[in-house]
Design a protein around this motif. Structure first.
Motif, PDB file in Angstrom:
ATOM      1  N   MET A   1       4.196  13.879   2.571  1.00 11.33           N
ATOM      2  CA  MET A   1       5.568  13.884   3.235  1.00 11.33           C
ATOM      3  C   MET A   1       6.732  14.469   2.489  1.00 11.33           C
ATOM      4  SD  MET A   1       7.032  13.465   6.302  1.00 11.33           S
ATOM      5  CE  MET A   1       6.128  12.748   7.048  1.00 11.33           C
ATOM      6  N   ALA A   2       6.569  13.804   1.014  1.00 13.93           N
ATOM      7  CA  ALA A   2       7.861  14.074   0.240  1.00 13.93           C
ATOM      8  C   ALA A   2       7.842  15.587   0.166  1.00 13.93           C
ATOM      9  CB  ALA A   2       7.439  13.350  -0.812  1.00 13.93           C
ATOM     10  N   ASP A   3       6.644  16.217  -0.014  1.00 16.40           N
ATOM     11  CA  ASP A   3       6.681  17.626  -0.479  1.00 16.40           C
ATOM     12  C   ASP A   3       7.354  18.395   0.715  1.00 16.40           C
ATOM     13  OD1 ASP A   3       5.718  17.302  -3.026  1.00 16.40           O
ATOM     14  OD2 ASP A   3       3.550  17.677  -2.420  1.00 16.40           O
ATOM     15  N   GLU A  18       3.209   2.413   7.708  1.00 18.75           N
ATOM     16  CA  GLU A  18       3.709   1.526   6.878  1.00 18.75           C
ATOM     17  C   GLU A  18       4.606   1.682   6.095  1.00 18.75           C
ATOM     18  OE1 GLU A  18       0.951  -1.573   5.493  1.00 18.75           O
ATOM     19  OE2 GLU A  18      -0.564  -1.522   6.967  1.00 18.75           O
ATOM     20  N   ASN A  19       4.683   2.867   5.296  1.00 24.02           N
ATOM     21  CA  ASN A  19       5.809   3.194   4.495  1.00 24.02           C
ATOM     22  C   ASN A  19       7.054   4.152   5.315  1.00 24.02           C
ATOM     23  OD1 ASN A  19       4.358   5.401   4.923  1.00 24.02           O
ATOM     24  ND2 ASN A  19       4.132   6.094   2.729  1.00 24.02           N
ATOM     25  N   LEU A  72      11.078  -4.124  14.516  1.00 27.06           N
ATOM     26  CA  LEU A  72      11.120  -3.547  13.154  1.00 27.06           C
ATOM     27  C   LEU A  72      11.667  -2.009  13.246  1.00 27.06           C
ATOM     28  CD1 LEU A  72       8.312  -5.230  11.219  1.00 27.06           C
ATOM     29  CD2 LEU A  72      10.731  -5.912  11.260  1.00 27.06           C
ATOM     30  N   LEU A  73      10.763  -1.437  14.019  1.00 25.20           N
ATOM     31  CA  LEU A  73      11.118   0.066  14.393  1.00 25.20           C
ATOM     32  C   LEU A  73      12.558   0.037  14.843  1.00 25.20           C
ATOM     33  CD1 LEU A  73       7.724   1.044  15.901  1.00 25.20           C
ATOM     34  CD2 LEU A  73       8.453   1.316  13.435  1.00 25.20           C
ATOM     35  N   ARG A  74      13.193  -0.495  15.781  1.00 18.56           N
ATOM     36  CA  ARG A  74      14.178  -0.573  16.418  1.00 18.56           C
ATOM     37  C   ARG A  74      15.320  -0.770  15.414  1.00 18.56           C
ATOM     38  NH1 ARG A  74      13.138  -3.587  20.402  1.00 18.56           N
ATOM     39  NH2 ARG A  74      12.779  -1.745  21.964  1.00 18.56           N
ATOM     40  N   ARG A  75      15.305  -1.675  14.636  1.00 18.60           N
ATOM     41  CA  ARG A  75      16.294  -1.592  13.384  1.00 18.60           C
ATOM     42  C   ARG A  75      16.226  -0.542  12.500  1.00 18.60           C
ATOM     43  NH1 ARG A  75      14.779  -7.594  12.896  1.00 18.60           N
ATOM     44  NH2 ARG A  75      12.968  -6.913  11.099  1.00 18.60           N
TER      45      ARG A  75
END
Length: 106
Positions: A1-3, A18-19, A72-75
Motif C-alpha cells: 500500500m505504501a508503494d 486492522e492497520n 471506530l471507522l466513523r471516527r
C-alpha cells in the motif's frame, strides 16, 4: 500500500484492515459507506457469489462488527455515505471527491 500511495496520483481503495488508520494521513478523503445492520444482513443473505453471511453465526458476527467496529471507522472517516443510495449515485459522489484525474504525459 505504501508503494502504491507513493507512486500513484489518484488511488481509491475499498475495504477494511486492522492497520488502515496508519494510512489515513496519506488520503485526502476517508469515506465510510454505512447502512443499517439489517440491510447489510439482507444483502449478504441474498448474494449468490459468496456464502459468507448465510448462517446465523455469521450474521451475529456482522451485527457485532457493526456495533463494535463501525464507530471506530466513523471516527476516522472524513465523510459518511449512505450505502443504500443507488450505486451510480455513490460512484458519482466518490468521483467528485476524487476530483479531476491528472493528465499523464508519457
Amino acid at each position: 500500500m505504501a508503494d502504491l500511495l507513493a507512486t500513484e496520483a489518484t488511488v481509491v481503495v475499498s475495504g477494511t484492515s486492522e492497520n488502515q488508520g496508519d494510512f489515513y494521513d496519506r488520503f485526502e478523503q476517508v469515506v465510510l459507506l454505512s447502512a443499517p445492520v439489517e440491510v447489510l444482513i439482507e444483502r449478504v443473505r441474498a448474494r449468490t457469489n459468496n456464502p459468507y453471511g448465510h448462517t446465523v453465526e455469521q450474521q451475529d458476527r456482522i451485527r457485532a462488527h457493526v456495533a463494535d467496529v463501525e464507530p471506530l471507522l466513523r471516527r476516522g472517516a472524513s465523510i459518511e455515505l449512505d450505502a443504500r443510495m443507488p450505486i451510480r449515485e455513490l460512484a458519482e459522489v466518490i468521483a467528485r471527491l476524487v476530483g479531476p484525474r491528472p493528465t499523464r504525459h508519457d
